[in-house]
Design an enzyme around this catalytic site. Structure first.
Site, PDB file in Angstrom:
ATOM      1  N   HIS A  53      -1.819  11.576   9.162  1.00 34.55           N
ATOM      2  CA  HIS A  53      -1.919  10.601   8.060  1.00 34.55           C
ATOM      3  C   HIS A  53      -0.558   9.974   7.753  1.00 34.55           C
ATOM      4  O   HIS A  53       0.392  10.693   7.416  1.00 34.55           O
ATOM      5  CB  HIS A  53      -2.439  11.353   6.834  1.00 34.55           C
ATOM      6  CG  HIS A  53      -2.676  10.511   5.643  1.00 34.55           C
ATOM      7  ND1 HIS A  53      -2.050  10.738   4.443  1.00 34.55           N
ATOM      8  CD2 HIS A  53      -3.491   9.446   5.451  1.00 34.55           C
ATOM      9  CE1 HIS A  53      -2.484   9.867   3.552  1.00 34.55           C
ATOM     10  NE2 HIS A  53      -3.350   9.063   4.132  1.00 34.55           N
ATOM     11  N   ARG A  54      -0.466   8.675   7.897  1.00 31.26           N
ATOM     12  CA  ARG A  54       0.789   7.915   7.679  1.00 31.26           C
ATOM     13  C   ARG A  54       1.918   8.485   8.547  1.00 31.26           C
ATOM     14  O   ARG A  54       3.085   8.473   8.142  1.00 31.26           O
ATOM     15  CB  ARG A  54       1.208   7.933   6.210  1.00 31.26           C
ATOM     16  CG  ARG A  54       0.118   7.548   5.217  1.00 31.26           C
ATOM     17  CD  ARG A  54       0.615   7.569   3.774  1.00 31.26           C
ATOM     18  NE  ARG A  54      -0.485   7.615   2.823  1.00 31.26           N
ATOM     19  CZ  ARG A  54      -0.337   7.834   1.515  1.00 31.26           C
ATOM     20  NH1 ARG A  54       0.875   7.971   0.999  1.00 31.26           N
ATOM     21  NH2 ARG A  54      -1.381   7.873   0.709  1.00 31.26           N
TER      22      ARG A  54
ATOM     23  N   GLU B  87      -2.235   7.509  11.773  1.00 31.22           N
ATOM     24  CA  GLU B  87      -2.878   6.590  10.826  1.00 31.22           C
ATOM     25  C   GLU B  87      -1.783   5.720  10.217  1.00 31.22           C
ATOM     26  O   GLU B  87      -0.734   6.231   9.807  1.00 31.22           O
ATOM     27  CB  GLU B  87      -3.592   7.383   9.725  1.00 31.22           C
ATOM     28  CG  GLU B  87      -4.493   6.526   8.844  1.00 31.22           C
ATOM     29  CD  GLU B  87      -3.949   6.226   7.459  1.00 31.22           C
ATOM     30  OE1 GLU B  87      -4.633   5.536   6.697  1.00 31.22           O
ATOM     31  OE2 GLU B  87      -2.815   6.651   7.139  1.00 31.22           O
TER      32      GLU B  87
ATOM     33  N   ASP C 113      -0.746   2.193   7.660  1.00 31.63           N
ATOM     34  CA  ASP C 113      -1.173   1.288   6.579  1.00 31.63           C
ATOM     35  C   ASP C 113      -0.519  -0.069   6.811  1.00 31.63           C
ATOM     36  O   ASP C 113       0.709  -0.178   6.876  1.00 31.63           O
ATOM     37  CB  ASP C 113      -0.714   1.832   5.223  1.00 31.63           C
ATOM     38  CG  ASP C 113      -1.381   3.144   4.889  1.00 31.63           C
ATOM     39  OD1 ASP C 113      -2.620   3.154   4.758  1.00 31.63           O
ATOM     40  OD2 ASP C 113      -0.671   4.164   4.780  1.00 31.63           O
TER      41      ASP C 113
ATOM     42  N   HIS D 235       2.470   1.834   2.661  1.00 34.76           N
ATOM     43  CA  HIS D 235       1.244   2.219   1.968  1.00 34.76           C
ATOM     44  C   HIS D 235       1.046   1.506   0.634  1.00 34.76           C
ATOM     45  O   HIS D 235       0.012   0.887   0.388  1.00 34.76           O
ATOM     46  CB  HIS D 235       1.223   3.730   1.731  1.00 34.76           C
ATOM     47  CG  HIS D 235       0.014   4.188   0.979  1.00 34.76           C
ATOM     48  ND1 HIS D 235      -0.033   4.226  -0.409  1.00 34.76           N
ATOM     49  CD2 HIS D 235      -1.209   4.583   1.403  1.00 34.76           C
ATOM     50  CE1 HIS D 235      -1.219   4.630  -0.786  1.00 34.76           C
ATOM     51  NE2 HIS D 235      -1.961   4.862   0.287  1.00 34.76           N
TER      52      HIS D 235
ATOM     53  N   GLU E 130      -5.265   1.089   9.107  1.00 34.62           N
ATOM     54  CA  GLU E 130      -5.887   0.762   7.817  1.00 34.62           C
ATOM     55  C   GLU E 130      -5.361  -0.576   7.317  1.00 34.62           C
ATOM     56  O   GLU E 130      -4.145  -0.763   7.190  1.00 34.62           O
ATOM     57  CB  GLU E 130      -5.605   1.841   6.754  1.00 34.62           C
ATOM     58  CG  GLU E 130      -6.281   1.448   5.437  1.00 34.62           C
ATOM     59  CD  GLU E 130      -6.041   2.396   4.268  1.00 34.62           C
ATOM     60  OE1 GLU E 130      -5.553   3.515   4.466  1.00 34.62           O
ATOM     61  OE2 GLU E 130      -6.361   1.959   3.141  1.00 34.62           O
TER      62      GLU E 130
ATOM     63  N   LYS F  31      -4.579  -2.322   4.344  1.00 39.45           N
ATOM     64  CA  LYS F  31      -4.357  -1.895   2.960  1.00 39.45           C
ATOM     65  C   LYS F  31      -4.384  -3.122   2.044  1.00 39.45           C
ATOM     66  O   LYS F  31      -3.611  -4.062   2.235  1.00 39.45           O
ATOM     67  CB  LYS F  31      -3.007  -1.176   2.885  1.00 39.45           C
ATOM     68  CG  LYS F  31      -2.632  -0.610   1.540  1.00 39.45           C
ATOM     69  CD  LYS F  31      -3.656   0.378   1.026  1.00 39.45           C
ATOM     70  CE  LYS F  31      -3.530   1.763   1.604  1.00 39.45           C
ATOM     71  NZ  LYS F  31      -4.628   2.663   1.161  1.00 39.45           N
TER      72      LYS F  31
ATOM     73  N   ASP G 134      -1.792  15.180   6.368  1.00 38.36           N
ATOM     74  CA  ASP G 134      -0.328  15.041   6.341  1.00 38.36           C
ATOM     75  C   ASP G 134       0.332  16.114   7.199  1.00 38.36           C
ATOM     76  O   ASP G 134       1.527  16.015   7.496  1.00 38.36           O
ATOM     77  CB  ASP G 134       0.188  15.210   4.904  1.00 38.36           C
ATOM     78  CG  ASP G 134      -0.063  13.987   4.038  1.00 38.36           C
ATOM     79  OD1 ASP G 134      -0.520  12.957   4.561  1.00 38.36           O
ATOM     80  OD2 ASP G 134       0.203  14.071   2.820  1.00 38.36           O
TER      81      ASP G 134
END
Ligand code: G3P
Ligand code: CA
Length: 276
Positions: free
Chosen positions: A41-42, A68, A70, A83, A142, A144, A267
């Site tokens: 994640h990120r 992942e 954003d 993000h 994603e 955002k 994460d």
């Protein structure tokens, strides 16, 4: 027309014949666990500054299946990774992402807030990330707050087409958003690229909502508080996959393994793949 074929007897039979359907969740332990995509994640955001090369490199080292990211847009039209819709939390600057030029964004320090050893990490561009990571790791993109950036869907589609990434890629590129209208549009622009819908809203888990999503989405990605065995079953019955977020504890990862989701967005990639 529905993106997905209406489920027929063939799928039901294949589910019945699936080895996974013949074992209970309790039996899916250790080496027998269902294969789950490990999504960093990120980046590996628990260990490195989110949405930076330092975090994505670490995620690759930790053998994540996907990173992942954003995606937003600068004032002068550059697609960038960040993000929040302001730069305040994760950089040494202030202001809205869309009010700053790429030159201004590029000059910010997006690493120090996470630790001195990350000082000077810049905000990456989308194109830089595709060129650096495509082929090494899957990329879960994603969009955002796409409502803030009119035309961002066409722009993303163009960048992917330039690199021939609009073709089936064994699902190594997925596009997702909390903005469902944006994802409907994305599906029309790139019909062969898997689309995901993100939600933390329990109301989006009804049968009617799921059926509507299945017209254009390949993934239904709720926060893990909304995940139940029944929901996972419903999503699979509609021929979608389910990825859930944001895992920040071993207990949460274990819960999602037990629910037999298809992807765990965390994460901490080592909670999903204990090889690290
Ligand atoms: O990929 C799921 C997750 O990223 C959605 O929430 O706020 O971390 O972008 P957020
Ligand atoms: Ca995200």
């Amino acid at each position: 027309m529905s993106k997905k074929l209406v489920l027929g007897a063939g799928i039901v039979i294949s589910l019945l014949l699936s080895p996974l359907s013949q074992v209970s969740a309790d039996e899916l332990t250790g080496g027998e666990r269902k294969q789950v995509d490990n999504v960093a994640h990120r980046g590996a955001a628990g260990y490195a500054p989110e949405n930076t090369i330092a975090g994505f490199d670490l995620a690759v080292d930790m053998k994540a299946d996907y990173i992942e990211i954003d995606l937003q847009r600068s004032k002068d039209g550059e697609l960038v990774l960040i993000h929040d819709t302001t730069v305040d939390r994760t950089t040494d600057g202030t202001g809205k992402v869309g009010d700053l030029t790429y030159e201004q964004l590029k000059s910010l320090d997006a690493g120090s807030w996470k630790g001195e050893k990350f000082a000077g990490e810049p905000i990456p561009t989308f194109e830089e990330i595709l060129d650096r990571y495509y082929g090494k790791v899957g990329i879960l993109i994603e969009l955002k707050a796409p409502q803030l950036y009119p035309g961002i869907e066409e722009q993303v589609a163009e960048v992917l087409k330039e690199r021939n990434l609009d073709k089936p890629q064994n699902e190594k590129i997925i596009i997702q958003s909390f903005n469902f209208e944006s994802m409907k549009k994305m599906d029309k622009l790139l019909p062969k690229v898997p689309i995901g819908v993100l939600t933390s809203n329990h109301a989006d888990t009804t049968t009617d909502s799921l059926e509507e999503f299945s017209n254009y989405a390949d993934w239904f990605n709720p926060n893990y508080g909304n995940v139940t065995e029944e929901l996972v079953h419903q999503v699979h019955t509609l021929d979608m996959k389910i990825g859930s977020w944001t895992v920040r504890s071993q207990e949460a990862a274990d819960f999602l393994f037990e629910m037999e989701v298809d992807a765990i967005i965390s994460d901490y990639p080592d909670y999903v793949d204990p090889r690290n």
